[in-house]
Design an enzyme around this catalytic site. Structure first.
Site, PDB file in Angstrom:
ATOM      1  N   LYS A 157       5.860  22.842 -14.705  1.00 53.69           N
ATOM      2  CA  LYS A 157       5.303  21.639 -14.396  1.00 53.69           C
ATOM      3  C   LYS A 157       5.046  21.841 -13.088  1.00 53.69           C
ATOM      4  CE  LYS A 157       4.587  17.045 -15.297  1.00 53.69           C
ATOM      5  NZ  LYS A 157       4.441  15.727 -15.572  1.00 53.69           N
ATOM      6  N   HIS A 180      -0.996  15.794 -26.597  1.00 50.82           N
ATOM      7  CA  HIS A 180      -1.718  14.286 -26.038  1.00 50.82           C
ATOM      8  C   HIS A 180      -3.261  13.137 -26.278  1.00 50.82           C
ATOM      9  CE1 HIS A 180       2.292  15.680 -23.438  1.00 50.82           C
ATOM     10  NE2 HIS A 180       1.995  14.466 -23.173  1.00 50.82           N
ATOM     11  N   ARG A 229       0.113  -0.839  -0.320  1.00 52.90           N
ATOM     12  CA  ARG A 229      -0.622  -0.262   0.095  1.00 52.90           C
ATOM     13  C   ARG A 229       0.852   1.406  -0.272  1.00 52.90           C
ATOM     14  NH1 ARG A 229      -3.364  -2.691   3.525  1.00 52.90           N
ATOM     15  NH2 ARG A 229      -5.709  -3.470   2.213  1.00 52.90           N
ATOM     16  N   ASN A 272      -1.622  18.288 -21.006  1.00 59.37           N
ATOM     17  CA  ASN A 272      -1.659  17.434 -22.025  1.00 59.37           C
ATOM     18  C   ASN A 272      -1.866  18.041 -23.107  1.00 59.37           C
ATOM     19  OD1 ASN A 272      -1.843  15.161 -19.904  1.00 59.37           O
ATOM     20  ND2 ASN A 272      -3.407  15.643 -19.196  1.00 59.37           N
ATOM     21  N   LYS A 280       2.583  11.797 -11.598  1.00 59.50           N
ATOM     22  CA  LYS A 280       1.487  10.864 -11.788  1.00 59.50           C
ATOM     23  C   LYS A 280       2.511   9.737 -12.002  1.00 59.50           C
ATOM     24  CE  LYS A 280      -1.485  13.592 -14.763  1.00 59.50           C
ATOM     25  NZ  LYS A 280      -2.408  13.326 -15.816  1.00 59.50           N
ATOM     26  N   ARG A 299      -4.779  21.236 -14.283  1.00 62.07           N
ATOM     27  CA  ARG A 299      -3.729  20.072 -14.613  1.00 62.07           C
ATOM     28  C   ARG A 299      -3.743  19.319 -15.777  1.00 62.07           C
ATOM     29  NH1 ARG A 299      -0.154  15.768 -11.343  1.00 62.07           N
ATOM     30  NH2 ARG A 299       1.016  15.330 -12.893  1.00 62.07           N
ATOM     31  N   HIS A 322      -1.842  10.270 -28.049  1.00 64.10           N
ATOM     32  CA  HIS A 322      -1.600   8.462 -27.680  1.00 64.10           C
ATOM     33  C   HIS A 322      -2.017   8.297 -28.105  1.00 64.10           C
ATOM     34  CE1 HIS A 322      -1.451  10.587 -22.367  1.00 64.10           C
ATOM     35  NE2 HIS A 322      -0.513  10.059 -23.003  1.00 64.10           N
ATOM     36  N   HIS A 327       7.683   8.809 -26.984  1.00 64.70           N
ATOM     37  CA  HIS A 327       6.491   9.614 -27.156  1.00 64.70           C
ATOM     38  C   HIS A 327       6.164  10.907 -27.175  1.00 64.70           C
ATOM     39  CE1 HIS A 327       3.284  10.852 -23.906  1.00 64.70           C
ATOM     40  NE2 HIS A 327       4.180  11.741 -23.260  1.00 64.70           N
ATOM     41  N   GLU A 344       8.379  18.305 -25.609  1.00 61.70           N
ATOM     42  CA  GLU A 344       7.377  18.372 -24.427  1.00 61.70           C
ATOM     43  C   GLU A 344       8.499  19.432 -23.732  1.00 61.70           C
ATOM     44  OE1 GLU A 344       5.265  16.263 -22.984  1.00 61.70           O
ATOM     45  OE2 GLU A 344       5.207  14.928 -22.812  1.00 61.70           O
ATOM     46  N   GLU A 401      -5.762  16.638 -11.353  1.00 59.51           N
ATOM     47  CA  GLU A 401      -5.946  16.928 -12.465  1.00 59.51           C
ATOM     48  C   GLU A 401      -8.232  17.139 -12.396  1.00 59.51           C
ATOM     49  OE1 GLU A 401      -3.908  15.651 -15.928  1.00 59.51           O
ATOM     50  OE2 GLU A 401      -5.299  14.685 -16.929  1.00 59.51           O
TER      51      GLU A 401
END
Ligand code: NAD
Ligand code: GLY
Length: 348
Positions: free
Chosen positions: A206, A227, A100, A224, A122, A220, A231, A244, A164, A216
């Site tokens: 950032k 993206h 956990r 993206n 993330k 936030r 993606h 990427h 980026e 997010e």
């Protein structure tokens, strides 16, 4: 990289440390970090995963859990990710979930990871139906960036990270965008010192976004930009054609075109952005895919709500807007533009 030892000691990481790295980075930096940690009294071990986006999966996560168990690691272990964004995202997900949650450190070794993925918490993995769909928000105790690691990074990966970097200028900071244009050639030269200021600025930008909306719930999403289309391209090509950064290079071009139609991005701004992105030379989009497939694949994006695509777009360079729902027609038209030649990609 050997100086991670004293920092880990000063910040009182637990004695038992597992370094998670990939097959490329292990001989370059992970072994060095291992020795440095031993020197400072830690008990480190290394778990190595195969290099590449195709291995950012739940299957690999499961193998890492098994190895942690075999190494008799309990709650008193810390995990240190040494590698690019793939290692950082996967190791972070392991750290967030093993017992956990155990302490986590990011030691990013690609430009992309140093300017983006190691910051903001993330973590996660891909599944066959979409990218980064399984994950968590889990902040590292600290991020340890050594720009010397960029000396061994292949040029293609350096350009991938630049995508980026350009994103930050496009969404948040026009002056920074101009600096990138002015220094572009120096940045891709062997002098990695040129990156120090760039990395610092990207991390600060950032952090300023993540501080306002860590999980997010809205703002936030501006991170993206590029993206949703990017993606979709990565998923459709099974992570085997584009890095990427290359995928989001195309994504930002398409989303800039959509921005012109949907939110009045001046054509001159779109031309400036696309001209810079073209300099990153992403590989051509395979002829086996078309705009309908890209459009369909965009629906696996995490920003989709009630079956509607929601995009991050830009009003002008340095000013982004999120949650936009442009016409299907405009989206498809902009994706179609990606399949044309370089002149048309930037032309208005
Ligand atoms: P990557 O981790 O696959 O690294 C690229 C390649 O470079 C790999 O082959 C790796 O082994 C090699 N490599 C790494 N460091 C090296 C070095 N110093 N010298 C030589 N080779 C080196 O890819 P990436 O571009 O770093 O990261 C992409 C991933 O990051 C994607 O999965 C993307 O989804 C994720 N990402 C996450 C976030 C986030 O906020 N968590 C943000 C952006 C991207
Ligand atoms: N790279 C997107 C984010 O961190 O939110």
């Amino acid at each position: 990289m050997s100086s991670l030892g004293p920092v880990a000691s000063e910040l009182q990481l637990p004695e038992r440390i597992i370094i998670i790295t990939d097959t490329n980075v292990k001989p370059l930096y992970a072994l060095q970090i291992h020795s440095g940690l031993v020197h400072y009294g830690f008990r480190p071990d290394i778990i190595t995963i195969p290099a590449g986006e195709r291995y950012k999966t739940l299957e690999v996560v499961r193998e890492v859990y098994d190895q942690l168990n075999e190494l008799r690691c309990g709650r008193d272990v810390a995990i240190v990710a040494v590698g690019g964004g793939v290692v950082g995202d996967l190791a972070g997900f392991v750290a967030a979930t093993y017992y956990r949650g155990v302490p986590f450190v990011q030691a990013p070794t690609t430009l992309l990871a140093q300017v983006d993925s190691s910051v903001g918490g993330k973590v996660g993995v891909n599944v066959p139906y979409g990218k980064n769909l399984i994950g968590a928000f889990y902040q590292p105790r600290f991020v340890f960036i050594d720009t010397k690691t960029l000396t061994t990074l292949p040029k293609r990966e350096l350009r991938s990270g630049m995508a980026e970097v350009i994103k930050y200028g496009a969404i948040l900071d026009e002056n920074f965008f101009e600096t990138i244009i002015d220094t572009f050639d120096t940045l891709l030269s062997p002098d990695v010192n040129a990156f120090t200021d760039i990395i610092e600025r990207c991390c600060a930008l950032k952090a300023s976004v993540v501080e306002q909306d860590e999980r997010e719930s809205g703002y936030r999403e501006i991170l993206n930009f590029g993206h949703t289309v990017g993606h979709a391209l990565e998923t459709l090509t099974q992570y085997s054609v584009f890095t990427h950064g290359e995928a989001i290079t195309y994504g930002m071009m398409a989303e800039a075109h959509i921005s012109v139609n949907h939110c009045g991005l001046p054509q001159e701004d779109a031309r400036r952005l696309c001209s810079l992105l073209v300099r990153l030379s992403p590989p051509k989009i395979p002829e086996s895919i078309d705009e309908e497939q890209v459009f369909e694949a965009m629906f696996t994006d995490k920003k989709v709500r009630s079956g509607s695509l929601r995009l991050t777009l830009i009003n002008k360079i340095g000013d982004a807007t999120f949650g936009e729902t442009p016409d299907e027609h405009h989206i498809k038209q902009s994706i179609r533009k990606l399949f044309t030649d370089e002149k048309d990609l930037c032309g208005y």
